[in-house]
Design a protein around this motif. Structure first.
Motif, PDB file in Angstrom:
ATOM      1  N   TYR A  47       0.814  -1.210   0.000  1.00 47.12           N
ATOM      2  CA  TYR A  47       0.000   0.000   0.000  1.00 47.12           C
ATOM      3  C   TYR A  47       0.847   1.259   0.000  1.00 47.12           C
ATOM      4  CZ  TYR A  47      -4.067  -2.856   1.165  1.00 47.12           C
ATOM      5  OH  TYR A  47      -5.070  -3.769   1.145  1.00 47.12           O
ATOM      6  N   ILE A 222      -9.202   0.716   3.027  1.00 43.32           N
ATOM      7  CA  ILE A 222      -8.770   0.588   1.642  1.00 43.32           C
ATOM      8  C   ILE A 222      -9.277  -0.728   1.079  1.00 43.32           C
ATOM      9  CG2 ILE A 222      -6.794   0.508   0.087  1.00 43.32           C
ATOM     10  CD1 ILE A 222      -5.229   2.096   2.164  1.00 43.32           C
ATOM     11  N   PHE A 262      -4.351   4.338  -6.330  1.00 41.42           N
ATOM     12  CA  PHE A 262      -5.175   4.572  -5.148  1.00 41.42           C
ATOM     13  C   PHE A 262      -6.093   5.759  -5.413  1.00 41.42           C
ATOM     14  CE2 PHE A 262      -5.414   6.542  -0.723  1.00 41.42           C
ATOM     15  CZ  PHE A 262      -6.509   5.771  -0.357  1.00 41.42           C
ATOM     16  N   LEU A 269      -8.146   0.675  -4.267  1.00 44.34           N
ATOM     17  CA  LEU A 269      -6.943   0.475  -5.065  1.00 44.34           C
ATOM     18  C   LEU A 269      -7.345  -0.301  -6.311  1.00 44.34           C
ATOM     19  CD1 LEU A 269      -4.281  -0.541  -2.406  1.00 44.34           C
ATOM     20  CD2 LEU A 269      -3.941   1.215  -4.130  1.00 44.34           C
TER      21      LEU A 269
END
Length: 424
Positions: A47, A222, A262, A269
């Motif tokens: 990430y 996320i 992102f 994502l």
């Protein structure tokens, strides 16, 4: 590897530092200009950075990369693939450094080096950490380097303050309350600005901001559609198509034309590739019953070009379609002027009104790193005319993959499978 990196900071200072000769060699190698490029933690696309105190640089003289830790500070860990929640304020600290430093010329003064074990079980396996004071050059110095190629005269190191008009990265994150100074042992080497950094930290603590605040920020959520499979990614396609221009951050460059993107506003994502172009394929090992493949000409150079252009940059994308592998297709423009596209999910996304916008597909074509796919009508794409012109200019200049091009016969490309997922 990710677990090993997470342990590194716990062992800094517990092991012998490098001898004086090796330390001086490191200092000598780090003289000269650098461009900051933050990296993800693993080749599969983590990430975020492995630490907000890590800066990857490219020197102007050797074009080599060096990972550098900011001297005498420790920041909370941002979200990673193995730890998607991260530590409180880790995301904010990482974003502050990304927006401030990525793509900017900086000067790094190496102050000390240490060896740390890769794991607590085996102290013999170590890696070297290089610690430095890093300053982002002032705007007029940035222009001087870009226009003339001349590096500004370096001021004498100061033990009390940063260089005027420059941004000292360690001071910046401490001032925002997003890092803490390391409590060194008496005999440990430390930043030349250590007393100043401690004073800055105390001001932030007294103001109760960042790490000293009474309440931690919301935990970022996320949704990684790039790992979820094509079926789940396709459920988001209609919404992303209707959204028009979408602001995002390139989290990781997967190949010369495929990135992990992102989208802060949606907290997702996605895998993304520009429509209508194909880049040389890199070498791939045998896996999943498929034989190993050899790299095509200029594949590695194309990948390096895309990393330099895109990694950790703010971008604007328009989603047009999705391929069978779950990669979203469309146009991507790199925003100039540093940060501006980030922000925690749910925040208002504003278009960056200033700064250059560079179309990714056009840049690949213009530099001879890609060609327009033969079954694609470029005029059906929003930037089709510019793509055709860029490819034509690269062919006429015989750039890279077009080095053997002739008007009678274009270079031969393997388009057996086609699709964005084949490139890079």
């Amino acid at each position: 590897a990710a677990k090993s990196e997470e342990r590194d900071e716990d062992y800094v200072g517990k092991y012998d530092r490098h001898d004086e000769k090796e330390k001086e060699n490191e200092k000598e190698k780090e003289k000269g200009g650098m461009v900051v490029r933050q990296e993800s933690t693993n080749s599969n696309g983590g990430y975020n950075n492995d630490s907000t105190t890590t800066t990857t640089t490219t020197t102007t003289t050797t074009a080599s990369e060096k990972r550098i830790q900011l001297s005498s500070i420790r920041a909370p860990r941002p979200p990673t693939r193995n730890a998607p929640q991260g530590e409180p304020w880790g995301y904010e600290a990482r974003e502050l450094l990304r927006k401030t430093a990525v793509g900017k010329w900086v000067e790094a003064r190496v102050e000390y080096c240490r060896s740390v074990p890769l794991s607590p079980e085996d102290a013999s396996a170590t890696r070297q950490l290089v610690f430095a004071n890093v300053e982002v050059l002032a705007p007029e110095e940035q222009i001087q380097v870009d226009v003339t190629g001349q590096w500004p005269a370096s001021p004498a190191p100061s033990t009390t303050a940063i260089t005027p008009n420059r941004i000292h990265l360690a001071e910046l994150v401490l001032k925002k309350g997003l890092a803490q100074t390391v409590r060194h042992r008496t005999d440990e080497e430390r930043s030349a600005l250590y007393d100043h950094l401690q004073a800055v930290e105390e001001v932030a603590r007294s103001s109760r901001i960042g790490l000293s605040a009474k309440q931690a920020p919301p935990t970022p959520r996320i949704n990684d559609l790039s790992q979820a499979g094509a079926a789940k990614a396709k459920l988001h396609l209609p919404f992303l198509q209707r959204s028009g221009r979408i602001m995002g951050v390139v989290d990781f460059v997967l190949s010369a034309q495929r990135v992990k993107l992102f989208v802060p506003k949606e907290g997702v994502l996605i895998a993304f590739a520009p429509s209508g172009v194909k880049t040389p394929t890199r070498a791939m090992p045998a896996q999943g019953g498929k034989p190993a493949t050899q790299a095509e000409a200029y594949a590695e150079e194309a990948y390096a070009f895309s990393r330099e252009l895109l990694n950790q940059r703010d971008v604007e994308v328009v989603i047009e379609d999705m391929d069978r592998g779950g990669t979203f297709l469309g146009s991507l423009k790199v925003l100039g002027g540093g940060g501006g596209g980030g922000g925690r999910g749910g925040g208002r996304q504003e278009r960056q009104e200033q700064g250059e916008r560079r179309d990714f597909a056009v840049e690949l074509l213009r530099n001879g790193f890609a060609k327009i796919q033969p079954y694609v009508d470029p005029m059906a794409l929003a930037n089709g005319a510019e793509m055709v012109q860029a490819e034509r200019s690269a062919k006429e200049a015989r750039k890279r993959i077009f080095e053997n091009w002739s008007p009678e016969q274009d270079s031969s490309w393997d388009n057996e499978n086609g699709g964005a997922e084949e490139g890079g």
